[in-house]
Design a protein around this motif. Sequence first.
Motif, PDB file in Angstrom:
ATOM      1  N   GLY A 126      18.081  18.959  73.213  1.00  0.00           N
ATOM      2  CA  GLY A 126      17.874  18.487  74.581  1.00  0.00           C
ATOM      3  C   GLY A 126      18.963  17.485  74.896  1.00  0.00           C
ATOM      4  O   GLY A 126      19.141  16.516  74.147  1.00  0.00           O
ATOM      5  N   ILE A 127      19.717  17.695  75.962  1.00  0.00           N
ATOM      6  CA  ILE A 127      20.856  16.835  76.298  1.00  0.00           C
ATOM      7  C   ILE A 127      20.696  16.341  77.728  1.00  0.00           C
ATOM      8  O   ILE A 127      20.588  17.143  78.663  1.00  0.00           O
ATOM      9  N   THR A 128      20.677  15.024  77.895  1.00  0.00           N
ATOM     10  CA  THR A 128      20.547  14.465  79.243  1.00  0.00           C
ATOM     11  C   THR A 128      21.763  14.857  80.081  1.00  0.00           C
ATOM     12  O   THR A 128      22.879  14.993  79.542  1.00  0.00           O
ATOM     13  N   PRO A 129      21.599  15.095  81.380  1.00  0.00           N
ATOM     14  CA  PRO A 129      22.662  15.726  82.170  1.00  0.00           C
ATOM     15  C   PRO A 129      24.023  15.038  82.117  1.00  0.00           C
ATOM     16  O   PRO A 129      25.050  15.715  82.006  1.00  0.00           O
ATOM     17  N   TRP A 130      24.087  13.706  82.227  1.00  0.00           N
ATOM     18  CA  TRP A 130      25.412  13.092  82.254  1.00  0.00           C
ATOM     19  C   TRP A 130      26.113  13.200  80.911  1.00  0.00           C
ATOM     20  O   TRP A 130      27.347  13.309  80.852  1.00  0.00           O
ATOM     21  N   VAL A 131      25.366  13.216  79.817  1.00  0.00           N
ATOM     22  CA  VAL A 131      25.964  13.437  78.497  1.00  0.00           C
ATOM     23  C   VAL A 131      26.431  14.883  78.375  1.00  0.00           C
ATOM     24  O   VAL A 131      27.515  15.163  77.844  1.00  0.00           O
ATOM     25  N   ALA A 132      25.613  15.822  78.876  1.00  0.00           N
ATOM     26  CA  ALA A 132      25.966  17.238  78.805  1.00  0.00           C
ATOM     27  C   ALA A 132      27.262  17.529  79.552  1.00  0.00           C
ATOM     28  O   ALA A 132      28.065  18.365  79.114  1.00  0.00           O
ATOM     29  N   GLN A 133      27.489  16.834  80.663  1.00  0.00           N
ATOM     30  CA  GLN A 133      28.660  17.122  81.486  1.00  0.00           C
ATOM     31  C   GLN A 133      29.925  16.441  81.002  1.00  0.00           C
ATOM     32  O   GLN A 133      31.029  16.873  81.363  1.00  0.00           O
ATOM     33  N   THR A 134      29.806  15.403  80.192  1.00  0.00           N
ATOM     34  CA  THR A 134      31.001  14.630  79.832  1.00  0.00           C
ATOM     35  C   THR A 134      31.273  14.566  78.328  1.00  0.00           C
ATOM     36  O   THR A 134      32.404  14.740  77.889  1.00  0.00           O
ATOM     37  N   LEU A 135      30.253  14.321  77.529  1.00  0.00           N
ATOM     38  CA  LEU A 135      30.458  14.105  76.097  1.00  0.00           C
ATOM     39  C   LEU A 135      30.237  15.367  75.277  1.00  0.00           C
ATOM     40  O   LEU A 135      30.938  15.605  74.283  1.00  0.00           O
ATOM     41  N   LEU A 136      29.256  16.189  75.664  1.00  0.00           N
ATOM     42  CA  LEU A 136      28.931  17.379  74.884  1.00  0.00           C
ATOM     43  C   LEU A 136      30.127  18.319  74.696  1.00  0.00           C
ATOM     44  O   LEU A 136      30.325  18.837  73.589  1.00  0.00           O
ATOM     45  N   PRO A 137      30.953  18.578  75.727  1.00  0.00           N
ATOM     46  CA  PRO A 137      32.085  19.491  75.523  1.00  0.00           C
ATOM     47  C   PRO A 137      33.064  19.030  74.458  1.00  0.00           C
ATOM     48  O   PRO A 137      33.817  19.847  73.915  1.00  0.00           O
ATOM     49  N   ARG A 138      33.054  17.745  74.136  1.00  0.00           N
ATOM     50  CA  ARG A 138      33.960  17.226  73.118  1.00  0.00           C
ATOM     51  C   ARG A 138      33.363  17.298  71.716  1.00  0.00           C
ATOM     52  O   ARG A 138      34.077  17.147  70.737  1.00  0.00           O
ATOM     53  N   VAL A 139      32.049  17.487  71.635  1.00  0.00           N
ATOM     54  CA  VAL A 139      31.375  17.577  70.340  1.00  0.00           C
ATOM     55  C   VAL A 139      31.287  19.021  69.849  1.00  0.00           C
ATOM     56  O   VAL A 139      31.408  19.293  68.648  1.00  0.00           O
ATOM     57  N   LEU A 140      31.086  19.956  70.767  1.00  0.00           N
ATOM     58  CA  LEU A 140      30.832  21.341  70.372  1.00  0.00           C
ATOM     59  C   LEU A 140      31.964  21.978  69.566  1.00  0.00           C
ATOM     60  O   LEU A 140      31.693  22.641  68.555  1.00  0.00           O
ATOM     61  N   PRO A 141      33.247  21.836  69.965  1.00  0.00           N
ATOM     62  CA  PRO A 141      34.293  22.526  69.183  1.00  0.00           C
ATOM     63  C   PRO A 141      34.329  22.139  67.703  1.00  0.00           C
ATOM     64  O   PRO A 141      34.319  23.029  66.844  1.00  0.00           O
ATOM     65  N   PRO A 142      34.362  20.854  67.343  1.00  0.00           N
ATOM     66  CA  PRO A 142      34.384  20.537  65.904  1.00  0.00           C
ATOM     67  C   PRO A 142      33.093  20.927  65.184  1.00  0.00           C
ATOM     68  O   PRO A 142      33.125  21.329  64.014  1.00  0.00           O
ATOM     69  N   PHE A 143      31.959  20.827  65.886  1.00  0.00           N
ATOM     70  CA  PHE A 143      30.695  21.243  65.265  1.00  0.00           C
ATOM     71  C   PHE A 143      30.698  22.734  64.996  1.00  0.00           C
ATOM     72  O   PHE A 143      30.331  23.195  63.909  1.00  0.00           O
TER      73      PHE A 143
END
Length: 332
Positions: free
Chosen positions: A97-114
């Motif tokens: 579950g990802i809060t919207p502002w985190v999903a739009q800004t921080l999540l795209p930077r975490v997914l590739p290395p994960f």
Amino acid sequence: MKLHQLRYLAAVASEGGIRAAGRSLGVTQATVTQGLRELEAHARVALFTRHGGGIAFTPAGLELLEHAQRVLAQLRQAEDTLTRHRDAGAGQRLALGITPWVAQTLLPRVLPPFREELPHVQLEMFDGLSALSYPKLREGSLDLMIGRIGPEEAMQGLQAQPLFRYDMTVVARRGHPRAGAQSMAELLQDDWVLNFTPGESTSLLDNLFGQHGLQAPVHRIQLAHSASLMLGLVRKTDMLTFCPWPLVETDALRHTLVTLQLRERFRSNVVGIVRRVQEAPSHAAARFIAHFLGQLPTWLDSDDPELRRVLHSVDLIEGADPPASGPSGPPS
């Protein structure tokens, strides 16, 4: 001697009392009390002394506590080991579950290395609104949430690691008739669309209206269980909403919504990593958390305009910053 009794023993020590232990474990105070009585009966020696201020460990209780903590730690290590073996070859699901502002800004930077580290893990991502995420976390259909940490009554059975503190703001579409309002009293005849869990309604309405001496216009408040639905209504109608300031700073919203410059100030909220109490995260969940925390130094030094605006609107909570070395991979 049973495992759940040892868990109760360790929780009383870590939480400071039976009632707090029950809250942290998601069980009743009576359940913890009964488990400890059964443990003491099995031990045939006093493990606690009871007094008006609560409960204290006897010397025998303290020694048993040390054994209990070691046993529970070894069980967690065993579960982690088995999880790594399961993860090595089999496909796995990680529900977030990802809060919207985190999903739009921080999540795209975490997914590739994960994804590079754990390509066999299938991610299932949900809107991280608390009204949706807390029940899913408790029932096990959600593994972890990066979202708002609720009040104590909403966090039963859950634990949280705070990361960011942010302010809340009243928001309207650009060109709204009340865009120039300066006080909440001017907004009592407007329709609102909000998101909250049933247990949080009193707290939220007090933050928005009650603490300012105003009666909440409950007949004008609608409830939305989707961030996109809520924000879509605000963009297309004259409804108002109450949302995190960093969300308004995202590229998707900053050109269509405005924050109302009101005299009133509202209590801030905290975003963190939320998961079930007394349960070790899966290997995939632990690695996602490590990647997320490991990105913090990069985010703070970023030249990306959107990310700089968003992070300028939040405060990093002391202790959230990870070691400079960042996330490390699984043991070889």
